[in-house]
Design an enzyme around this catalytic site. Sequence first.
Site, PDB file in Angstrom:
ATOM      1  CE  LYS A   1      -7.442   1.345   2.809  1.00  0.00           C
ATOM      2  NZ  LYS A   1      -6.309   1.700   3.713  1.00  0.00           N
TER       3      LYS A   1
ATOM      4  CB  CYS B   1      -5.176  -2.112   3.260  1.00  0.00           C
ATOM      5  SG  CYS B   1      -4.422  -2.525   4.864  1.00  0.00           S
TER       6      CYS B   1
ATOM      7  CD  GLU C   1      -2.876   0.949   2.479  1.00  0.00           C
ATOM      8  OE1 GLU C   1      -2.668   0.019   3.312  1.00  0.00           O
ATOM      9  OE2 GLU C   1      -3.855   1.722   2.551  1.00  0.00           O
TER      10      GLU C   1
END
Lengths: 535, 535
Positions: B119, B155, B44
């Site tokens: 994200k 994530c 990430e």
Amino acid sequence: MTELRIALAQTNPRVGDYVGNSEAIRDAISSAAKSGAELLVFGELALTGYPPGDLAFRSDVLGSADQALRAIVEYSKTAPNLTVVLGHIRKASVSNHWAKAHNSATVFRNGTVLGTYDKQELPNYDIFDDVRIFIPGNQELIFEVNGTKCAVMICEDIWRPGSRLKALKASGVEVVVSPNGSPWEAGKPQKRLEISKAFTAEGIGLAYVNLVGGQDDLVFDGNSFLVTQKGEVTLRAKAFEVDLIVSGTGQEASKEPEELEQIFKAIQLGISDYVRKTGHKGVVVGLSGGIDSALVATLAVLALGKENVVGVRMPSRFSSRHSLGDAADLAERLGIDLRTLEIDKAHQAFEQTLNLSAIASENIQARIRAVLLMAVSNNENLLVLNTGNKSEVAVGYSTIYGDSIGAYAPLKDLYKTDVWKLSKWINTHMNSELIPENSINKAPSAELRPDQVDTDSLPDYEVLDGILRQLIEQHATIAEVVGMGFDKDLVNKVDRMVRAAEWKRSQAPIGPRLSKVSFGRGRRVPLATKFGDLS
Amino acid sequence: MTELRIALAQTNPRVGDYVGNSEAIRDAISSAAKSGAELLVFGELALTGYPPGDLAFRSDVLGSADQALRAIVEYSKTAPNLTVVLGHIRKASVSNHWAKAHNSATVFRNGTVLGTYDKQELPNYDIFDDVRIFIPGNQELIFEVNGTKCAVMICEDIWRPGSRLKALKASGVEVVVSPNGSPWEAGKPQKRLEISKAFTAEGIGLAYVNLVGGQDDLVFDGNSFLVTQKGEVTLRAKAFEVDLIVSGTGQEASKEPEELEQIFKAIQLGISDYVRKTGHKGVVVGLSGGIDSALVATLAVLALGKENVVGVRMPSRFSSRHSLGDAADLAERLGIDLRTLEIDKAHQAFEQTLNLSAIASENIQARIRAVLLMAVSNNENLLVLNTGNKSEVAVGYSTIYGDSIGAYAPLKDLYKTDVWKLSKWINTHMNSELIPENSINKAPSAELRPDQVDTDSLPDYEVLDGILRQLIEQHATIAEVVGMGFDKDLVNKVDRMVRAAEWKRSQAPIGPRLSKVSFGRGRRVPLATKFGDLS
């Protein structure tokens, strides 16, 4: 609504102090009832204190909120005609990661709960952590008081109303009551008044109630107000003071003080509440003869009383005679206890213990002073007030574990140029000239080596503060600041200093927040970084 | 998917270091291409570093990300058959309060961008601040690599997939590639493997790539892995080391070390990366002869090399002979430079300057030591390592501006009982017995007055740590802890100490986070509070 008598109770809670907070709430209920109020509104989480931080994860803190609320609902039987809207945390039926509480307000009358509203819009920018600690609500709460329909919106809800106002109007709601926990910053009181326009546009009145008081680095300024359905401000509570105002009683609306007076009051409230809420009585301040420590000592005396402030002069081999004289002059004007503790004996002892480089020898003097101030603090249970200003904190012009120590830093969010302005304002507006002119006018110096002045290491503060305001308050880029006419090398140097000082700030005391980008809760920057190489 | 050769690149970025991070990324691209990989996945924000904190508000930091990304996309022409998934921040088209960036991953091949994913699930519990600094995305990105359909989830997305996996499967996706920034804590590597079950249930493979390295208080442990559509773990990268692993090359999967070894590696990586990423080379440690400082010095030597660690003995009038001897013994075993700086001269100088209460006299010794360590730090540009452990930090058994100083606190998240365990583990597992047995076995003492031992003020550490683990790690209430058999008065006393120590912790150095509730980023509690009166 015009006929509904609404009371706005601006209390000063301490986080978690259910006993003290409940007492203030009961007093307000009794006073409001005596004034003939029909509806009484408190600030956000007035029962629990705001912001509770991670204490909202503790089930005992939630349990205590519930118990304290019940006791106050029971107490409301003593004022049977008064409807009360009271903010508190409460256990949610679901949890989301660590969060398991709502940020709520309960409406009750004569011992009976009419309903509970949960805050829907959770702010998570700036100083706010609501998304972290609260579960959002999703239900309107509409209740009637003597024929007038009211609804509740908590703080951020009124800044992001979406389509809710139209829907409330369609349901016949005439007034929205809004508990708020809105910390002061320059220009904020005016911004709050402006949001009432969205309510006026829908023909809805707004009873805006803010908390008052210092809670750690936040200072809530009160300034609660009532705006009618027609957009008229009919009530305005005091700034920076506990207050209870009731519509229809002919009370005069308080006026907004000028900005320097607001800053003055914010810092004073910050000092007095931090000292009181941490269970202390007095403070100790190192007096260098310079303007920062003179202003801090003066603000402390005005906030706590002269008998609760101890000044300490700590001359070194490099101290100028005017430093000692100016500090003595200040102490006399303020009427405070002044001690003199020489640092040279300790300085020599350290020099005999190890060789000191130039920078180590400068820093060690500041650290000896810190040791002395902490000894006075330990001896007499006084809090040490830090005297650093925002310009110094920004560029790291201080010694960590030296002049950067303290429990509370009153000037932490005030640029050096504003330190001078506030000092002059105080001298003009207090009964006597409290701060020696010489401290205001002389060239700033750390006096850690012979003939040192701040401008050896820093540009003139007018220039420095101009650059810092852009870099910090405006998040401006280096290119943008240079475009405003500042010297490129200087802007780069200042930016590097600001970034390098991040680790010092990570171990710095808190201080009252006066701006949107204060160093503290409102800024979270990693320490071990490198950036800008490609820009 | 079984035929797709996937490479997992576990890099160690520094926040904002686009030059250094880009270099590591280019190296990984070249290596992966040489190994015949078809798809290469990074962690990430591997390009920007994670977590960027409020730097994500700076438009120059966003601009640099964009520029660095373009250069790497261009570089990918040198590996024309390799598809790359690289994490970076990028400017969003909308902003929400302060947030104006996405947490993104761009997919590119042979100089051409195939798409960018933002994200969607932004964590805001625990140590995470994603809601504060990022704008969430809302679009899937599906791309094809030599006939295999892949999608990206970053994530938190994989921990809260909702109905996305079913929809991806329906679109023909065979593998999800997931860049992660997942800090280590006890038990975490196993939990990550378990989330792959939801993917296996849908017949989707998971390429999980974590960052590695220390960033401030976070330690990313790597431990990247590849799980096939059938749920088989075919690749597992190293723990706490930079690594690049490629499927189908017969590389052996790394094994998860036992927990004490993980703690050992986490702290070592935390030390070495904090020192390196802040631009330092060495450290200085005060050696008391006790176990905490012995363990810190040992960890520092193992992390940085003996030539980069300086030990300082600072005996006082109360120091026992074994303290000096044990410190010398340790320094000899570690082969480090040992200095001896007596504190009594300075202590006497302060005694001649002002009268000291008992507590002031104890604290002043710790503060003189801090002044000496900082002088060595200033003289030689060494970082001071703090030697406090989690038990002490929890109850405030330390002197602020004394033994609580330092740039980095390696044991900050390790309870005293675990300090002993880790010391014994190191003595068993290193080539020689590095830590003197006597330091491990003797009764802990601050040695600030004659015959003082920790148990004068604290319960036995076994009991204290038992209580602390409940109050802190489990957020247990006092009643719950008492219910487990601990003495009520003692639990109340410990709880009060923990709360009173909040202000000391607010000015404490950072240290490697080893548990969910570390003192630091993972805990935000107001300082001026009172609570529990009604419970």
